[in-house]
Scaffold this motif. Structure first.
Motif, PDB file in Angstrom:
ATOM      1  N   GLU A 502       7.088  15.607  -0.861  1.00  0.00           N
ATOM      2  CA  GLU A 502       7.019  14.498  -1.828  1.00  0.00           C
ATOM      3  C   GLU A 502       8.418  13.990  -2.146  1.00  0.00           C
ATOM      4  N   PHE A 503       8.645  12.693  -1.951  1.00  0.00           N
ATOM      5  CA  PHE A 503       9.955  12.102  -2.261  1.00  0.00           C
ATOM      6  C   PHE A 503      10.144  12.051  -3.778  1.00  0.00           C
ATOM      7  N   GLN A 504      11.395  12.286  -4.212  1.00  0.00           N
ATOM      8  CA  GLN A 504      11.701  12.266  -5.654  1.00  0.00           C
ATOM      9  C   GLN A 504      12.942  11.424  -5.953  1.00  0.00           C
ATOM     10  N   SER A 505      13.401  10.642  -4.961  1.00  0.00           N
ATOM     11  CA  SER A 505      14.616   9.843  -5.165  1.00  0.00           C
ATOM     12  C   SER A 505      14.280   8.562  -5.917  1.00  0.00           C
ATOM     13  N   LYS A 506      15.304   7.799  -6.304  1.00  0.00           N
ATOM     14  CA  LYS A 506      15.078   6.536  -7.018  1.00  0.00           C
ATOM     15  C   LYS A 506      14.330   5.575  -6.098  1.00  0.00           C
ATOM     16  N   MET A 507      13.193   5.073  -6.559  1.00  0.00           N
ATOM     17  CA  MET A 507      12.308   4.199  -5.774  1.00  0.00           C
ATOM     18  C   MET A 507      11.909   4.843  -4.441  1.00  0.00           C
ATOM     19  N   ASN A 508      12.048   6.189  -4.403  1.00  0.00           N
ATOM     20  CA  ASN A 508      11.700   6.967  -3.195  1.00  0.00           C
ATOM     21  C   ASN A 508      12.472   6.511  -1.955  1.00  0.00           C
ATOM     22  N   THR A 509      13.731   6.069  -2.174  1.00  0.00           N
ATOM     23  CA  THR A 509      14.550   5.673  -1.021  1.00  0.00           C
ATOM     24  C   THR A 509      14.856   6.905  -0.166  1.00  0.00           C
ATOM     25  N   ILE A 510      15.089   6.635   1.132  1.00  0.00           N
ATOM     26  CA  ILE A 510      15.325   7.734   2.073  1.00  0.00           C
ATOM     27  C   ILE A 510      16.817   7.833   2.356  1.00  0.00           C
ATOM     28  N   GLY A 511      17.443   8.832   1.755  1.00  0.00           N
ATOM     29  CA  GLY A 511      18.865   9.105   1.994  1.00  0.00           C
ATOM     30  C   GLY A 511      19.019  10.489   2.587  1.00  0.00           C
ATOM     31  N   GLY A 512      20.240  11.008   2.548  1.00  0.00           N
ATOM     32  CA  GLY A 512      20.550  12.306   3.160  1.00  0.00           C
ATOM     33  C   GLY A 512      19.691  13.440   2.631  1.00  0.00           C
ATOM     34  N   ASP A 513      19.484  13.479   1.296  1.00  0.00           N
ATOM     35  CA  ASP A 513      18.707  14.576   0.701  1.00  0.00           C
ATOM     36  C   ASP A 513      17.246  14.536   1.135  1.00  0.00           C
ATOM     37  N   GLY A 594      12.646   2.028   6.537  1.00  0.00           N
ATOM     38  CA  GLY A 594      12.624   3.434   6.949  1.00  0.00           C
ATOM     39  C   GLY A 594      11.302   4.128   6.657  1.00  0.00           C
ATOM     40  N   ALA A 595      10.619   3.691   5.590  1.00  0.00           N
ATOM     41  CA  ALA A 595       9.317   4.299   5.252  1.00  0.00           C
ATOM     42  C   ALA A 595       8.268   3.921   6.283  1.00  0.00           C
ATOM     43  N   CYS A 596       8.387   2.698   6.799  1.00  0.00           N
ATOM     44  CA  CYS A 596       7.492   2.240   7.858  1.00  0.00           C
ATOM     45  C   CYS A 596       7.792   3.017   9.144  1.00  0.00           C
ATOM     46  N   GLU A 597       9.078   3.204   9.441  1.00  0.00           N
ATOM     47  CA  GLU A 597       9.472   3.976  10.637  1.00  0.00           C
ATOM     48  C   GLU A 597       8.929   5.400  10.556  1.00  0.00           C
ATOM     49  N   LEU A 598       9.015   5.995   9.372  1.00  0.00           N
ATOM     50  CA  LEU A 598       8.511   7.357   9.184  1.00  0.00           C
ATOM     51  C   LEU A 598       7.007   7.411   9.490  1.00  0.00           C
ATOM     52  N   SER A 599       6.258   6.448   8.933  1.00  0.00           N
ATOM     53  CA  SER A 599       4.806   6.454   9.160  1.00  0.00           C
ATOM     54  C   SER A 599       4.474   6.269  10.632  1.00  0.00           C
ATOM     55  N   MET A 600       5.275   5.444  11.326  1.00  0.00           N
ATOM     56  CA  MET A 600       5.016   5.195  12.747  1.00  0.00           C
ATOM     57  C   MET A 600       5.294   6.437  13.613  1.00  0.00           C
ATOM     58  N   HIS A 601       6.002   7.402  13.053  1.00  0.00           N
ATOM     59  CA  HIS A 601       6.326   8.610  13.824  1.00  0.00           C
ATOM     60  C   HIS A 601       5.483   9.820  13.433  1.00  0.00           C
ATOM     61  N   ALA A 602       4.560   9.622  12.481  1.00  0.00           N
ATOM     62  CA  ALA A 602       3.640  10.716  12.133  1.00  0.00           C
ATOM     63  C   ALA A 602       2.523  10.761  13.172  1.00  0.00           C
ATOM     64  N   ASP A 603       1.864  11.916  13.285  1.00  0.00           N
ATOM     65  CA  ASP A 603       0.724  12.019  14.213  1.00  0.00           C
ATOM     66  C   ASP A 603      -0.430  11.147  13.752  1.00  0.00           C
ATOM     67  N   LYS A 604      -0.538  10.975  12.437  1.00  0.00           N
ATOM     68  CA  LYS A 604      -1.628  10.159  11.896  1.00  0.00           C
ATOM     69  C   LYS A 604      -1.156   9.538  10.597  1.00  0.00           C
ATOM     70  N   VAL A 605      -1.647   8.333  10.316  1.00  0.00           N
ATOM     71  CA  VAL A 605      -1.368   7.697   9.025  1.00  0.00           C
ATOM     72  C   VAL A 605      -2.689   7.580   8.271  1.00  0.00           C
ATOM     73  N   VAL A 606      -2.680   8.071   7.025  1.00  0.00           N
ATOM     74  CA  VAL A 606      -3.811   7.863   6.105  1.00  0.00           C
ATOM     75  C   VAL A 606      -3.268   6.910   5.038  1.00  0.00           C
ATOM     76  N   ALA A 607      -3.484   5.606   5.249  1.00  0.00           N
ATOM     77  CA  ALA A 607      -2.869   4.595   4.385  1.00  0.00           C
ATOM     78  C   ALA A 607      -3.817   4.187   3.267  1.00  0.00           C
ATOM     79  N   ALA A 608      -3.267   3.957   2.078  1.00  0.00           N
ATOM     80  CA  ALA A 608      -4.075   3.351   1.011  1.00  0.00           C
ATOM     81  C   ALA A 608      -4.326   1.901   1.413  1.00  0.00           C
ATOM     82  N   ALA A 609      -5.494   1.352   1.056  1.00  0.00           N
ATOM     83  CA  ALA A 609      -5.788  -0.050   1.413  1.00  0.00           C
ATOM     84  C   ALA A 609      -4.682  -0.963   0.898  1.00  0.00           C
ATOM     85  N   GLU A 610      -4.182  -0.666  -0.318  1.00  0.00           N
ATOM     86  CA  GLU A 610      -3.077  -1.466  -0.877  1.00  0.00           C
ATOM     87  C   GLU A 610      -1.745  -0.894  -0.398  1.00  0.00           C
TER      88      GLU A 610
END
Length: 802
Positions: A502-513, A594-610
């Motif tokens: 679970e991401f916990q950064s500001k606006m869940n941005t993807i940085g080094g941590d 980057g969040a889209c890139e992450l989803s594209m590299h998962a084995d499966k995406v379970v996306a919310a309709a929104e």
């Protein structure tokens, strides 16, 4: 008893609400019959065409125009434009007998009891016994509507109140009538949550039900406080917006969007029908509202309300604000409060309330007054409108977009402190609150063994909130199930051998941590678990890579560090794809870059309709550098079919990135090649998303998941594709469709997706494409115009065209 299924619904009334509800049923795959009245005269266009009132297009004009207007509105009521084909239109004279073939009839006509009763009389002649029949009224008592109808009708009749817009607002109030069967209420409760993706709340048949009773009180209370404290509308909107977890439109902007007349209608209804309400005087309209109603300043629909949009002398759009003392429009004033500055470092809204009510300035006084009034009011509504406190909180969160309900806010401030505020404002809480405290309860809610319990007033004990077992609530398990934590992520054990990152950064941005946390999650999962979910329950999944970090490195010209940082991002994405355990991404809300890139590299995406997902890097002057450009080239290669013009296929994928296309629902993401048919799935209710993602990770693990083999067979088209792209960007720039810098970025992307300037189509490895992508990304980070774009985005949150 046989299982009730909903395959077809009839919606009676095609106004904004009726059309919106019809679209939402179409969203979830249900067949819809949408009916409205027959016009009683021809319009000018029909007369000119020589049509008569007997003509079918004339008879269905009202319903067809209403549905067409709904489908064109923004934001769209429908997940995907093709879903509109699930709606059939008709009229109440020619097509009413068709309601005999549906599973649920819903009335959404004008809010007048006499008209509703006439409609029900007509419907009963054609309704098949046992069919659900409900009304989307926002306040007419349910008991009056079903009077005089047959027993079967009354048994299957109740109120089902959607909030507008039906697609986006989650509240679904279910209001049983005096004879509604328990099985009907139970069915609607689970159907609303599971299929419609709503928060179902069973309400009592009291005026305005739950959501509007508390929501309108809250707004009316504000109207009176504004005058007594001499606040401006800008100040109130600043104090009642995102800082306290409410929508950006806060109070006055929201009223403008909803329409002042709608608000007044509901407030008057409460004033007339709730004579025993201890705050009845608050529902009487202040003078400035009376004047606005007389002047028809109703908000967006009449072009002016509390705000008014004009063109200034320079021809630029400008928004003016209404001065509540003079009732004249003036230039907007900025609003600043010292107390709000103190909350800036506090990321979590729930942690701000304590500071806000202790403020020493006008803001602190405002919060003390408004929360005191709200807390006292909701305490007195138990048991009048609901026996359970959590239903009031659920209704305010789902119907009014509040992040936290009144009792949750009271808990955050402290029950004792809340009682102090109520007394200091000269009010009294309901006696049950004092009893609760006297029994040693220090909060309305508690969490035990991963479940939320609420203080149940009749039994004076903490009871488990029903229906939680279908959900995994990360807030409830985070502390007890934590496996690892750093400043960017928390890794939790979801049970059954599945881990969650679970991401916990500001606006869940993807940085080094966050990247370090993702790698750690894969390590732990490979060693001790069977699968990994990447999911959170924040407002948005993630707004993408931390561009502030990229900007600092680029400005300092630390290109080696920047190269290492991009490579780390790419390697992490590849690690997710080529791990020995299944990885499932659970995007929702904004899932960008980057969040889209992450989803594209998962084995499966379970996306919310929104889910609003896309590769938006062009907006900050770069190309996707976290394996997104590589992945689009790979997906294009995988979709080449014999006889295809391969260049055209590649161009589609190129344009998805080049035009920074963002899907406005998960279903649109399939069209963009971001989600993949047959592999990725969509869930309507975001609350079920983590549990569903966990279940899919478990299924993949149980099916004998094997680590994928690294790809060395990506077909790239080389010079042939590169040439076509360069000619295209050249002509776009020459025609002023794109700037010179846009062209430069597009050409870099073209080079990557073509696989460089190879002399002929060639099979290459993923790593080859990743190296090209990284090189292109780095070179763009050396460009002044890219740095200007990143800086502008960091400052304003908006893209810069330069």
């Amino acid at each position: 008893m046989s299982k009730r299924r909903i395959n077809k619904v009839a919606i009676i009334g095609s106004g904004i609400m009726g059309s919106g509800i019809a679209c939402h049923f179409a969203n979830i795959g249900v067949d819809v019959l949408l009916l409205d009245i027959v016009p009683n005269e021809l319009n000018a266009k029909e007369k000119a065409q020589g049509l008569t009132l007997e003509n079918k297009s004339v008879r269905n004009r009202i319903v067809n125009e209403a549905l067409s207007a709904a489908l064109k509105s923004s934001p769209s009521p429908i997940y995907h434009k093709s879903f509109a084909s699930r709606i059939t239109t008709g009229n109440l004279e020619d097509d009413i007998e068709k309601v005999s073939q549906v599973d649920w009839i819903m009335e959404v006509v004008v809010e007048r009891l006499d008209i509703k009763k006439q409609v029900f009389e007509k419907l009963e002649k054609h309704r098949t016994p046992g069919t659900l029949i409900t009304s989307n009224t926002s306040g007419i008592p349910i008991k009056f509507m079903s009077e005089g109808r047959s027993d079967d009708f009354q048994k299957h009749f109740c109120g089902t109140h959607f909030f507008n817009p039906a697609r986006y607002l989650k509240l679904f109030e279910i209001i049983p009538g005096p004879k509604t069967a328990d099985s009907v209420v139970e069915f609607l409760n689970q159907y609303g949550e599971k299929y419609l993706g709503k928060t179902s709340v069973i309400a009592k048949d009291t005026p305005a039900f739950i959501g509007n009773r508390i929501g309108i009180f809250s707004i009316m209370s504000l109207f009176h406080i504004v005058k007594s404290m001499d606040l401006t509308i800008e100040e109130v909107d600043k104090l009642t917006g995102p800082v306290i977890g409410r929508p950006k439109s806060a109070t006055f902007r929201t009223v403008d969007v909803v329409g002042l007349d709608t608000l007044v209608h509901v407030a008057n209804g409460i004033a007339e029908n709730c004579k025993n309400d201890e705050r009845l005087e608050l529902f009487k309209l202040p003078n400035f509202i009376d004047t606005m109603m007389e002047n028809k300043w109703l908000g967006s629909k009449t072009g002016q309300g509390f705000y008014k949009k004009i063109k200034n002398e320079d021809g630029q759009s400008e928004i003016l604000s209404l001065d509540l003392n003079t009732l004249e429009y003036r230039k907007k004033k900025s609003a600043k409060f010292a107390t709000l500055e103190l909350t800036k470092p506090i990321e979590k809204v729930i942690d701000r309330f304590k500071i806000l009510v202790n403020g020493k300035d006008k803001a602190g006084e405002f919060y003390r007054k408004t929360f005191a009034a709200l807390f006292a009011y909701v305490s007195h509504r138990i048991p009048e409108i609901s026996d359970e406190i959590y239903k009031i909180d659920d209704a305010m969160k789902a119907g009014f977009g509040w992040e936290h309900g009144p009792f949750q806010i009271w808990d955050a401030i402290g029950v004792e402190k809340g009682l102090e505020l109520i007394k200091s404002e000269g009010s009294e809480p309901a006696s049950w609150v004092n009893d609760m405290v006297a029994l040693g309860n220090t909060s309305f809610y508690t969490v035990k063994e991963g479940a939320t319990y609420f203080y149940d007033v009749p039994s004076k004990t903490q009871q488990k909130i029903p229906g939680q077992d279908a959900f995994i609530i990360l807030d409830n398990i985070r502390k007890s199930n934590e496996v690892f934590k750093n400043s960017g992520v928390v890794i939790e054990d979801l049970g059954d051998g599945i881990l969650n990152c679970e991401f916990q950064s500001k606006m869940n941005t993807i940085g080094g941590d966050v990247l370090a946390g993702l790698n750690k999650a894969v390590d732990i999962a490979e060693k001790d678990f069977d699968g990994l979910v990447i999911g959170n329950q924040g407002a948005n999944f993630s707004v993408g890579a931390n561009i502030g970090m990229i900007f600092m490195m680029a400005v300092e010209q630390e290109y080696d560090e920047l190269n290492a940082a991009i490579k780390y991002f790419q390697d992490t994405m590849m690690r997710m794809r080529y791990s020995s355990i299944p990885t499932v991404s659970a995007p929702h809300g904004m899932s960008l870059g980057g969040a889209c890139e992450l989803s594209m590299h998962a084995d499966k995406v379970v996306a919310a309709a929104e889910t609003y997902i896309g590769l938006v890097e062009f907006g900050v002057g770069v190309i996707p550098g976290g394996a997104g450009s590589k992945e689009m080239a790979l997906r294009a290669s995988d979709s080449f079919r014999k006889g295809d013009v391969e260049l055209n296929v590649l161009q589609e994928y190129f344009l998805t990135i080049g035009m920074a296309k963002v899907a406005t629902s998960a279903y649109e993401a399939f069209d963009l090649g971001i989600l993949q048919k047959g592999k990725d799935i969509v869930v309507t209710n975001k609350d079920r998303q983590i549990a569903t993602a966990k279940a899919h990770a478990r299924i993949m693990a149980d099916a004998g998941y094997t680590k994928p083999v690294i790809r060395k067979d990506v077909k790239v088209l080389g010079k042939q594709a590169l040439g076509m792209f360069l000619v295209g960007t050249d002509s776009m720039e020459a025609a002023n469709f794109i700037s010179e810098h846009d062209q430069k970025i597009a050409n870099k992307l073209a080079y990557v997706m073509a696989g460089g300037d190879l002399s002929e189509p060639t099979l290459v490895t993923e790593q080859y494409l990743l190296d090209l992508e990284r090189e292109a990304f780095l070179s763009l980070c050396t460009e002044r115009k890219t740095l200007e774009r990143i800086q502008h985005m960091l400052k304003t949150g908006k893209p810069l065209r330069n």
